[in-house]
Design a protein around this motif. Structure first.
Motif, mmCIF file in Angstrom:
data_model
loop_
_atom_site.group_PDB
_atom_site.id
_atom_site.type_symbol
_atom_site.label_atom_id
_atom_site.label_comp_id
_atom_site.label_asym_id
_atom_site.label_seq_id
_atom_site.Cartn_x
_atom_site.Cartn_y
_atom_site.Cartn_z
ATOM 1 N N GLY A 163 14.279 -25.358 -50.014
ATOM 2 C CA GLY A 163 13.694 -26.593 -49.224
ATOM 3 C C GLY A 163 14.436 -27.758 -49.266
ATOM 4 N N PRO A 164 14.802 -28.066 -50.705
ATOM 5 C CA PRO A 164 15.278 -29.219 -50.934
ATOM 6 C C PRO A 164 16.901 -29.430 -50.210
ATOM 7 C CG PRO A 164 14.269 -28.908 -52.676
ATOM 8 C CD PRO A 164 14.190 -27.568 -52.003
ATOM 9 N N THR A 165 17.463 -28.259 -50.106
ATOM 10 C CA THR A 165 18.856 -28.081 -49.642
ATOM 11 C C THR A 165 18.850 -28.201 -47.993
ATOM 12 O OG1 THR A 165 19.429 -26.356 -51.499
ATOM 13 C CG2 THR A 165 20.844 -26.473 -49.540
ATOM 14 N N LEU A 187 15.825 -31.595 -55.561
ATOM 15 C CA LEU A 187 16.914 -30.859 -55.843
ATOM 16 C C LEU A 187 17.688 -30.829 -57.274
ATOM 17 C CD1 LEU A 187 18.912 -28.521 -54.766
ATOM 18 C CD2 LEU A 187 20.220 -30.182 -53.685
ATOM 19 N N ALA A 188 17.660 -32.272 -57.602
ATOM 20 C CA ALA A 188 18.298 -32.347 -58.913
ATOM 21 C C ALA A 188 17.510 -31.981 -60.194
ATOM 22 C CB ALA A 188 18.499 -33.844 -59.282
ATOM 23 N N GLY A 232 25.090 -21.411 -45.195
ATOM 24 C CA GLY A 232 24.443 -22.666 -44.860
ATOM 25 C C GLY A 232 24.116 -22.594 -43.400
ATOM 26 N N GLY A 233 25.051 -22.028 -42.441
ATOM 27 C CA GLY A 233 24.721 -21.974 -40.847
ATOM 28 C C GLY A 233 23.930 -20.893 -40.724
ATOM 29 N N GLY A 293 25.356 -26.687 -42.737
ATOM 30 C CA GLY A 293 23.902 -27.215 -42.294
ATOM 31 C C GLY A 293 24.007 -28.267 -41.231
ATOM 32 N N ILE A 294 24.602 -29.193 -41.685
ATOM 33 C CA ILE A 294 24.471 -30.441 -40.570
ATOM 34 C C ILE A 294 25.122 -30.173 -39.359
ATOM 35 C CG2 ILE A 294 25.567 -32.693 -40.377
ATOM 36 C CD1 ILE A 294 25.550 -32.929 -43.585
#
Length: 350
Positions: A163-165, A187-188, A232-233, A293-294
């Motif tokens: 979720g955070p990623t 995430l940290a 990521g994709g 992801g971006i």
């Protein structure tokens, strides 16, 4: 055909403007009278048109305190919604028609608001999140220590850091600093807990540093970069189409949870160089997952608030990735930072 039912509540004085907006996004809507001075419209909207409908509604009526819109998924629609060139609904005159690439990547994805709702709960630092991260790291650590791949996969499926990623990639795409800072903090904290859980395992349990499941988390190869980019994709593609976090988890957690736990285990067992290498692998994977992801979010048509801001963030991630890959090349070809000399002569534990 994926579809949504959109229910709109507006003051009666705004109905004229609403009825000029709806035909651009749906051919099936119905007006209902409700108690008070409001009217209710129920619309059946193809999933790919939901995004632009919500944007138009927010721009036109977002300043009205009593304006409300609800969006819900439909399991079936009869008669079915047809999707072809003849039935495609036109955009407003000031917008260019979408390219075939934009149609292909955005046709089945959730709207930005739906993606926000799916991610929002996973960004909160709740006791359940902290416990899930700790347990996932313990499962991964014990599985790697004993060389049980199936146990490590079990930890991946839990996917507490997914979720955070995804939130970090989404925030960078749309330029939402508040969402980005919340995702970074979550995430940290989760990453720190995973490392601490690994340190506890390394201190308490007997560790063989040459166990393949552990040692593989300290070796960074070009294939790891390709794997993280693919994760990521694939993760964003599945997540933006409504797949649950647990189903998508194995695609992204494979690149994040085990290296963190391995870094803690090696540090706790007295091999800080190996722990640093595992942390390096985690950093490479995190950067790759965000870059992919971006780019995937952008290919799917998520609208950035500022292209300059989004492009700058991508550039920063790419510069960091270039630096990390340079370090990786130094490790591979020049033997810089290699820890094989530190443990190469240690016999496996009995």
């Amino acid at each position: 055909m994926p579809a949504r039912i959109v229910q709109i509540f507006l003051p009666e004085s705004q109905i004229g403007q609403l009825e000029t907006i709806l035909p651009r996004h749906t051919r099936r809507f119905r007006r209902e009278s409700v108690p008070g001075e409001h009217e209710k419209y129920s619309c059946i909207v193809q999933q790919r048109y939901t995004e632009r409908l919500l944007v138009d509604l927010d721009e036109a009526f977002g300043h009205i305190p009593s304006f409300t819109t609800y969006v819900a998924e439909l399991e079936a629609v009869l008669p079915p919604l047809q999707e072809n060139a003849d039935t495609e609904l036109p955009l407003s005159r000031d917008l260019p028609p979408p390219t075939w690439l934009e149609r292909f990547f955005s046709r089945d994805r959730l709207s930005t608001d739906e993606i926000y709702d799916d991610i929002e709960d996973s960004l909160k630092l709740r006791p359940s999140y902290l416990l899930t991260v700790t347990l996932s790291a313990i499962i991964a650590g014990l599985g790697m220590r004993s060389g049980q791949t199936a146990v490590v996969i079990g930890a991946m499926i839990i996917a507490p850091l997914l979720g955070p990623t995804m939130g970090l990639a989404l925030a960078a795409t749309v330029g939402n600093w508040k969402l980005g800072s919340q995702a970074m903090v979550t995430l940290a904290v989760g990453s720190a807990l995973a490392v601490l859980a690994g340190i506890a395992i390394g201190v308490i349990a007997t560790i063989d540093p040459l166990t393949p499941e552990l040692r593989n988390r300290t070796l960074v190869q070009p294939s790891d970069v390709a794997l993280a980019l693919a994760c990521g994709g694939a993760g964003v593609l599945a997540f933006s189409r409504g797949a649950s976090l647990s189903l998508v988890g194995v695609m992204v957690a494979v690149a994040l949870v085990p290296p963190l736990t391995a870094a803690g285990i090696y540090t706790g067992a007295g091999y800080p160089a190996a722990g640093a290498n595992a942390l390096f692998l985690f950093t490479v994977n995190l950067v790759c997952v965000n870059v992919a992801g971006i780019l995937t979010f952008l290919f799917q048509g998520l609208p950035p608030k500022s292209w300059r801001m989004t492009a700058s963030i991508i550039l920063v991630w790419l510069l960091i990735l270039t630096l990390l890959m340079s370090m990786m090349a130094g490790t591979i070809f020049l033997d810089i930072g290699s820890w094989d000399s530190l443990i190469g002569n240690i016999a496996p534990a009995e």
